[in-house]
Write a protein that holds these residues in place. Structure first.
Motif, PDB file in Angstrom:
ATOM      1  N   GLY A 159      -6.761   7.108  -5.540  1.00  0.00           N
ATOM      2  CA  GLY A 159      -7.133   5.880  -6.180  1.00  0.00           C
ATOM      3  C   GLY A 159      -6.797   5.814  -7.741  1.00  0.00           C
ATOM      4  N   ALA A 174      -1.991   9.122  -6.261  1.00  0.00           N
ATOM      5  CA  ALA A 174      -2.585   7.905  -6.770  1.00  0.00           C
ATOM      6  C   ALA A 174      -1.382   7.222  -7.175  1.00  0.00           C
ATOM      7  N   ALA A 177      -1.398   3.247  -6.608  1.00  0.00           N
ATOM      8  CA  ALA A 177      -2.504   2.404  -7.119  1.00  0.00           C
ATOM      9  C   ALA A 177      -2.208   2.512  -8.798  1.00  0.00           C
ATOM     10  N   GLN A 181      -1.650  -0.611 -11.230  1.00  0.00           N
ATOM     11  CA  GLN A 181      -2.585  -0.897 -12.298  1.00  0.00           C
ATOM     12  C   GLN A 181      -1.909  -1.001 -13.673  1.00  0.00           C
TER      13      GLN A 181
END
Length: 193
Positions: A159, A174, A177, A181
């Motif tokens: 995450g 991660a 993700a 982002q």
């Protein structure tokens, strides 16, 4: 798009955490520059491969040589739109360099996005830019995030978390993700065709 990203790295930066985001962000049309204190464009840093193999902590193996395409001594925060700090062992000693700390603080003071992964938040903690911000990091860095006034985000290893212009993640699993982002914070959209 025209966005310019600065990666600050050092010897034994985590291989995946520098190679994958550097290439992925360049692949979508961003200008990505990687620098290391004391080194010039064309020189390399050694990388380390950290893996999760069932022991109480990650294992480490020698990785690739990563070529720098910028010279640390000549970079200025105002020339870039965002800062990226990969993990590995590099942040633990880069945080001792006053010029690196000043550069991180300049990005923060200018209200520019900062992305860090794994041990990268060690550098953010040392720069004093985490106070009141939700921040993920490799779990062993939790005390540093909290001692710096950050709110440690205990999220799954794959995450990522965004708090304003700060994008952080615990480790290289991660990447999907975290990179997504980063692109969102930069206002970059990727068209699938």
């Amino acid at each position: 798009m025209g966005k310019r990203l600065l990666f600050v790295v050092g010897d034994y930066v985590e291989d995946y955490e520098v190679m994958v985001p550097f290439q992925a962000l360049a692949a979508v049309g961003l200008t990505v520059t990687a620098v290391c204190p004391g080194k010039k464009a064309g020189e390399t840093v050694a990388t380390a491969i950290h893996d999760f193999e069932g022991q109480q902590t990650y294992s480490e193996k020698r990785g690739h040589n990563f070529a720098l395409n910028g010279t640390f001594a000549s970079v200025k925060a105002e020339e870039f739109d965002a800062l990226v700090i990969p993990g590995g062992r590099a942040p633990e000693y880069l945080r001792l360099d006053a010029q690196v700390i000043a550069l991180v603080q300049a990005f923060d003071a200018a209200g520019k996005p900062i992305a860090a992964i794994c041990h990268g938040p060690q550098l953010l903690a040392a720069a004093g830019v985490l106070k009141g911000k939700r921040c993920s990091a490799y779990p062993a860095c939790r005390p540093e995030v909290e001692l710096a006034g950050g709110l440690y985000a205990d999220i799954p290893i794959d995450g990522a978390v965004t708090d304003g212009l700060l994008v952080t993640a615990p480790a290289w699993p991660a990447h999907p993700a975290w990179i997504a982002q980063i692109l969102t914070v930069l206002g970059v959209t990727v068209q699938h065709g």
